[in-house]
Design a protein around this motif. Structure first.
Motif, PDB file in Angstrom:
ATOM      1  N   UNK A 156      18.113  34.907  49.644  1.00  0.00           N
ATOM      2  CA  UNK A 156      17.703  33.146  49.525  1.00  0.00           C
ATOM      3  C   UNK A 156      19.211  32.429  49.099  1.00  0.00           C
ATOM      4  N   UNK A 157      20.148  33.008  48.973  1.00  0.00           N
ATOM      5  CA  UNK A 157      21.527  32.563  48.419  1.00  0.00           C
ATOM      6  C   UNK A 157      21.977  31.265  49.334  1.00  0.00           C
ATOM      7  N   UNK A 158      22.446  31.016  49.301  1.00  0.00           N
ATOM      8  CA  UNK A 158      23.034  30.098  50.887  1.00  0.00           C
ATOM      9  C   UNK A 158      24.176  29.901  50.886  1.00  0.00           C
ATOM     10  N   UNK A 159      25.539  30.327  50.042  1.00  0.00           N
ATOM     11  CA  UNK A 159      26.845  30.199  50.349  1.00  0.00           C
ATOM     12  C   UNK A 159      27.581  31.428  51.139  1.00  0.00           C
ATOM     13  N   UNK A 160      28.693  30.413  51.251  1.00  0.00           N
ATOM     14  CA  UNK A 160      29.090  31.705  52.423  1.00  0.00           C
ATOM     15  C   UNK A 160      30.233  32.292  51.799  1.00  0.00           C
ATOM     16  N   UNK A 161      31.292  34.005  51.179  1.00  0.00           N
ATOM     17  CA  UNK A 161      32.255  33.591  51.293  1.00  0.00           C
ATOM     18  C   UNK A 161      33.240  33.732  51.585  1.00  0.00           C
ATOM     19  N   UNK A 162      33.895  32.952  51.107  1.00  0.00           N
ATOM     20  CA  UNK A 162      35.797  33.555  52.489  1.00  0.00           C
ATOM     21  C   UNK A 162      36.282  34.415  51.075  1.00  0.00           C
ATOM     22  N   UNK A 163      36.913  35.775  51.719  1.00  0.00           N
ATOM     23  CA  UNK A 163      37.273  37.031  50.719  1.00  0.00           C
ATOM     24  C   UNK A 163      38.215  36.873  51.501  1.00  0.00           C
ATOM     25  N   UNK A 164      39.140  37.733  50.161  1.00  0.00           N
ATOM     26  CA  UNK A 164      40.885  37.653  50.881  1.00  0.00           C
ATOM     27  C   UNK A 164      40.670  39.440  50.958  1.00  0.00           C
ATOM     28  N   UNK A 165      42.116  39.656  52.090  1.00  0.00           N
ATOM     29  CA  UNK A 165      42.004  40.757  52.608  1.00  0.00           C
ATOM     30  C   UNK A 165      42.070  42.093  51.969  1.00  0.00           C
ATOM     31  N   UNK A 166      42.510  41.367  50.172  1.00  0.00           N
ATOM     32  CA  UNK A 166      42.620  42.495  49.012  1.00  0.00           C
ATOM     33  C   UNK A 166      41.394  42.590  49.210  1.00  0.00           C
ATOM     34  N   UNK A 167      40.761  41.673  48.802  1.00  0.00           N
ATOM     35  CA  UNK A 167      38.396  42.263  48.873  1.00  0.00           C
ATOM     36  C   UNK A 167      38.518  43.662  49.715  1.00  0.00           C
ATOM     37  N   UNK A 168      38.594  42.727  51.340  1.00  0.00           N
ATOM     38  CA  UNK A 168      37.932  43.514  51.886  1.00  0.00           C
ATOM     39  C   UNK A 168      38.283  44.707  51.506  1.00  0.00           C
ATOM     40  N   UNK A 169      39.523  45.213  51.443  1.00  0.00           N
ATOM     41  CA  UNK A 169      40.108  46.881  50.798  1.00  0.00           C
ATOM     42  C   UNK A 169      38.989  47.336  49.847  1.00  0.00           C
ATOM     43  N   UNK A 170      38.817  46.320  48.971  1.00  0.00           N
ATOM     44  CA  UNK A 170      38.428  47.162  47.629  1.00  0.00           C
ATOM     45  C   UNK A 170      36.930  47.651  47.988  1.00  0.00           C
ATOM     46  N   UNK A 171      35.749  46.109  48.590  1.00  0.00           N
ATOM     47  CA  UNK A 171      35.346  47.298  49.059  1.00  0.00           C
ATOM     48  C   UNK A 171      34.384  48.130  50.317  1.00  0.00           C
ATOM     49  N   UNK A 172      35.661  48.243  50.902  1.00  0.00           N
ATOM     50  CA  UNK A 172      35.921  49.244  51.793  1.00  0.00           C
ATOM     51  C   UNK A 172      36.125  50.824  50.768  1.00  0.00           C
ATOM     52  N   UNK A 173      37.230  51.035  50.057  1.00  0.00           N
ATOM     53  CA  UNK A 173      37.150  51.860  49.111  1.00  0.00           C
ATOM     54  C   UNK A 173      35.759  52.185  48.194  1.00  0.00           C
ATOM     55  N   UNK A 174      34.342  51.201  48.084  1.00  0.00           N
ATOM     56  CA  UNK A 174      33.256  52.060  48.277  1.00  0.00           C
ATOM     57  C   UNK A 174      32.240  52.095  48.699  1.00  0.00           C
TER      58      UNK A 174
END
Ligand code: FAD
Length: 381
Positions: free
Chosen positions: A47-65
């Protein structure tokens, strides 16, 4: 009532939002177990309505997990920064940084779902009510209700990732007297993966490309936010259009939600065997989309230190020292942007215009700002 059996865990994480789940998964990737507990039934994250702008660095961390939501992420290729009724503008382009995108826009619910699918079946207790937290010399005992039963959990380290804190004397609060009204809206022509940050005397207006839509963060003083929330779709579209200008036509706005905006900074990150990360450690103004990007760096840094140095209080002290520059730098950066740009003071408007022009004409200055948005802490001097 019968006493609950005391269960033992190394690490208990209160709060299974994006930051708590990232920490759990980063620890699990290094072979360290932890238990997540959350008061919200897990399906309600949808239900959370937010959209988040994620940095390129955040993408790299999320890919690792393995939690990068590829199909739900819209790349930002350029960012256009300007001020309403004033001169000067800056354009930041991904091709200057040899990257496929400067960042990405993802719905909170899609990010949460991507993280949740990586959790093992016994990783999370949701719909819990925390009844009591009792610190001792070398552990913390947490009593909670879950599924109709009373449970008592003794943990070596207690990690707080509960999101924005309520009243707490350890948290300094500064009210921006601004509310963010958020909605999705269709741009005509399409967005071409361009994000806009437009400073107006009422507060910053951000447009973030999301699928075929723009996710709008429309920041306003509280009384104007009341009015905007009450408008019908035609009046809302016209209000947005008048703040943004006529370069893009907007149509078909979706449902609106609002968030009052504060800077909340916890004065110490560690107390005994407890540590605070993510929004519960610092809640920032959403201008320039720093909040989760900072929270994921909290989670990552804490996981690395615990995996390398062991699950004990010394590691927590090391963690607190390691986060000082990034959190203070990010809080100062966003706070200064809001205070410098949210007014209609003539001389300041000229200085701001000159600043935007200088950023545009002087690549080293532009790269300084862009790299902090792309990499966060790794780019601080
Ligand atoms: C309008 C707006 C726009 C934003 N845009 C961006 C952006 O573009 N980029 C960006 O990086 N950031 C952005 N942010 C910030 C971002 O949303 C937060 O930084 C991020 O959601 C913080 O994650 P978290 O896991 O720390 O907290 P949360 O997402 O709040 O999760 C906390 C979890 O803890 C649980 N919880 C709370 N209390 C308890 C309790 N007592 N017991 C058990 N569980 C509990 C909650 O149920 C929840 O699941 C924005 C914020 C707003 C308001």
């Amino acid at each position: 009532m019968t006493e609950a059996v005391v269960e033992q865990v190394d690490i208990l994480i209160i709060g299974a939002g994006p930051v708590g789940m990232t920490l759990h998964l980063a620890l699990a990737a290094g072979g360290q177990k932890s238990l997540l507990v959350d008061r919200r039934p897990q399906h309600l994250q949808q239900n959370d309505p937010r959209a988040l702008a994620l940095s390129h660095g955040a993408r790299q961390l999320l890919e690792q997990i393995k939690a990068w939501p590829t199909r739900a992420a819209t790349p930002i290729e350029t960012i256009h920064i300007s001020q309403k009724d004033g001169f000067g503008r800056t354009l930041i382009d991904h091709s200057d940084y040899d990257l496929p995108a400067l960042g990405y826009v993802v719905r909170y619910r899609d990010l949460a779902a991507a993280l949740a699918t990586q959790l093992s079946a016994d990783a999370l207790l949701d719909s819990v009510e925390i009844l009591d937290i009792t610190p001792a010399d070398d552990h913390v005992t947490v009593s909670l209700h879950h599924a109709g039963a009373l449970r008592s959990i003794q943990t070596t380290l207690l990690i707080h990732a509960e999101g924005t804190p309520g009243d707490d004397p350890a948290v300094k609060v500064s009210d921006y007297h601004q509310h963010a009204v958020i909605a999705e809206i269709t741009p005509q022509p399409g967005h071409q993966n361009r994000a806009w940050e437009r400073f107006t005397p009422d507060g910053p207006l951000a447009l973030l490309p999301l699928g075929k839509e723009y996710s709008v963060v429309f920041t306003l003083p509280p009384a104007k936010a009341d009015a905007v929330m009450a408008m019908d779709d035609t009046a809302f579209t016209a209000a947005l259009q008048s703040q943004f200008g006529s370069r893009i036509r907007f149509a078909k706005p979706g449902p609106r939600s609002r968030f009052p905006l504060f800077l909340r900074l916890r004065d110490t990150l560690v107390k005994g065997s407890e540590v605070w990360i993510g929004n519960t450690a610092q809640t920032l103004h959403p201008v320039s989309g720093q909040g989760f990007n900072l929270g994921i760096r909290d989670a990552w840094q804490l996981a690395e230190i615990l995996l390398n140095n062991g699950v004990d209080r010394n590691s927590l002290a090391r963690y607190a020292a390691s986060r000082r520059l990034d959190r203070q730098g990010s809080a100062f950066f966003t706070d200064q942007i809001v205070r410098t740009f949210s007014n209609n003071f003539g001389p300041l408007k000229v200085v701001r215009g000159l600043g935007l022009l200088a950023l545009d004409l002087c690549p080293p200055a532009r790269h300084f700002v862009a790299k902090r948005m792309i990499w966060g802490a790794r780019a601080w001097p």
